[in-house]
Scaffold this active site. Sequence first.
Site, PDB file in Angstrom:
ATOM      1  N   TYR A  56      17.392  29.238   9.695  1.00 50.78           N
ATOM      2  CA  TYR A  56      16.404  29.788  10.138  1.00 50.78           C
ATOM      3  C   TYR A  56      16.034  29.675  11.976  1.00 50.78           C
ATOM      4  CZ  TYR A  56      14.271  30.407   5.695  1.00 50.78           C
ATOM      5  OH  TYR A  56      14.062  30.055   3.716  1.00 50.78           O
ATOM      6  N   LYS A  60       1.110  -1.192  -0.041  1.00 50.21           N
ATOM      7  CA  LYS A  60      -0.119   0.034  -0.517  1.00 50.21           C
ATOM      8  C   LYS A  60       1.316   1.298   0.020  1.00 50.21           C
ATOM      9  CE  LYS A  60      -0.359  -0.291   5.063  1.00 50.21           C
ATOM     10  NZ  LYS A  60      -1.195  -0.702   6.222  1.00 50.21           N
TER      11      LYS A  60
HETATM   12  C1  LIG Z   1      -0.442  -1.885   6.826  1.00 56.10           C
HETATM   13  C2  LIG Z   1      -1.152  -3.328   6.973  1.00 56.10           C
HETATM   14  C3  LIG Z   1      -0.193  -4.314   7.382  1.00 56.10           C
HETATM   15  C4  LIG Z   1       1.589  -4.445   6.878  1.00 56.10           C
HETATM   16  O1  LIG Z   1       1.471  -3.697   8.457  1.00 56.10           O
HETATM   17  P1  LIG Z   1       3.260  -3.570   8.814  1.00 56.10           P
HETATM   18  O2  LIG Z   1       3.575  -3.151  10.729  1.00 56.10           O
HETATM   19  O3  LIG Z   1       3.810  -2.852   8.291  1.00 56.10           O
HETATM   20  O4  LIG Z   1       4.324  -5.167   8.388  1.00 56.10           O
HETATM   21  C5  LIG Z   1      -0.266  -5.783   7.502  1.00 56.10           C
HETATM   22  N1  LIG Z   1      -2.254  -5.583   8.019  1.00 56.10           N
HETATM   23  C6  LIG Z   1      -2.985  -4.381   7.953  1.00 56.10           C
HETATM   24  C7  LIG Z   1      -3.974  -4.834   7.978  1.00 56.10           C
HETATM   25  C8  LIG Z   1      -2.379  -3.073   7.557  1.00 56.10           C
HETATM   26  O5  LIG Z   1      -3.452  -2.460   7.028  1.00 56.10           O
END
Ligand SMILES: *Cc1c(COP(=O)(O)O)cnc(C)c1O
Length: 375
Positions: free
Chosen positions: A262, A36
Site C-alpha cells: 500500500y 495484569k
Molecule cells: C504494571 C505495574 C507493575 C509492573 O510494572 P513493570 O514495569 O512491568 O515491571 C508494578 N506495579 C504497578 C502498580 C503496576 O501498575
Amino acid sequence: MFGDTACLTVNLDAIIANWRKVAAQAPKAECAAVVKADAYGLGAAEVAPALWRAGCRRFFVAHAEEALALRRHLADATIHALHGVPADAEAEYVQQRIVPVLSTPEQVSRWVAAARRHGAPLDAALQVDTGINRLGLQPREFDALLANSDPLGAFRLQFIMSHLACADEPDHPLNAEQASRFAAARARLPGLSGSFANSAGCFLGPAFAHDILRPGIALYGGNPIDPRATALHAAAQMQPVVELAGKILQIRDIDSAGCVGYGASYRVEKPSRIATVAVGYADGFLRALSNRGQAVITSADRSYQVPIAGRVSMDMITLDISALPADACKPGDAAVLLGGGIDLDAQAAAGGTISYELLTGLGPRYARRYLGGAA
Ligand SMILES: *Cc1c(COP(=O)(O)O)cnc(C)c1O
C-alpha cells in the site's frame, strides 16, 4: 490448525528464569508477579500457574474481573487487584479472597463497610502516591486516614505500596524523591511491610527493594532499564520469552524496478525478491513497523536478518529477501518477527513504542504454544 496460521510460542521456563533473576536482586524480599492484562498478553491462565509451581505466591492484576478469573487458576495464591475494589464487588472479593489495593478514601470506606458486614477484619493493601500522580492516596488523604484509627482497625493490612514513575531511567531525580517519600510513609506505619519496585525498580538497589517486589515486564523478557544506562541495562538483560513466527505465503521476483505494498512506500530499482508473510496489524504487529521492523529467516545452515519492506497491512507484511540465496526460503517456511534473533525491545523501539505495548497488543489470532513450566 491450518497451515497459514502464525504461531506465538511462550517459553514458560524463560519466564521462571526471569522471575528468579529478578528475585535474586533482593534476596530478602518476596518476589511477586504482575500478571495484569492477561500476563502482558501472553496468557495468565498458563503463566500464573507456572510461576506458582516455581514458588511465586503473590500475584497482581489490574481489574476485578482479572482477579476473579485468576482465582480459577490459582486456588491458594494471594491475588491483589491494583485498581482496588469496585462498588458491588465487595462480597465476591471476600468470597474469592481477593485482596484489594486501596488507593482512594472512597475505596477505604467501602472496604471498611464490607469488613463490618463480614464481621471480621478483611485483608487489604494500601497505596500511597509518592509522585506519579496516578493512583494512590495523596499525602493529605493519607494523613486523614492515619488520624482516624477506626478504618485501619477494620483491616488486616498486608503492606503499603507505591509506584515509581521513572525507574527505567536510573539517574532520574524523581526516583530518589519517591524513595524518600515512600520511606517517610512507611515510618508512619511501623512494622507494616512495603512494596515499591516494579521490574526496573528491582535493579535500582536496596533503597528500592523493600519487602515485596512487583515485576511485570522483566518476567516476559523485556529489559526494564533504558539502554542509555548501559551498565544497569546490561545487568537487567532478560531471557527472551516470546517467539512470533509467521508463515511465508508467497515469494515474488520483481524483474527490474517496482514498489511494494500500500502507498507504494517501498521502491526497488533493481531485480529484487519479496516474501509475503501472514502477520499484520490485526495481529498486533504494529503498522508503525512499516519500512522499519526486522525479521529473521533461518535456512538449514544460517539465519538472515531481513527488513520489512513497505507497509504493514491488516493481515500481511512483506520482507525484502533479495540478499538471501535463492534457495534460502520457500512458501510455507517461517519468518520470525520476535525472538529468535529479533530483540523484543529493539522491534518495539523500531515501531516507536515499548515492549509492553507490543506484547499486550499481540491479539487472539495466533496459534499459541507453551514450552516448559513444569514443577
Ligand atoms: C504494571 C505495574 C507493575 C509492573 O510494572 P513493570 O514495569 O512491568 O515491571 C508494578 N506495579 C504497578 C502498580 C503496576 O501498575
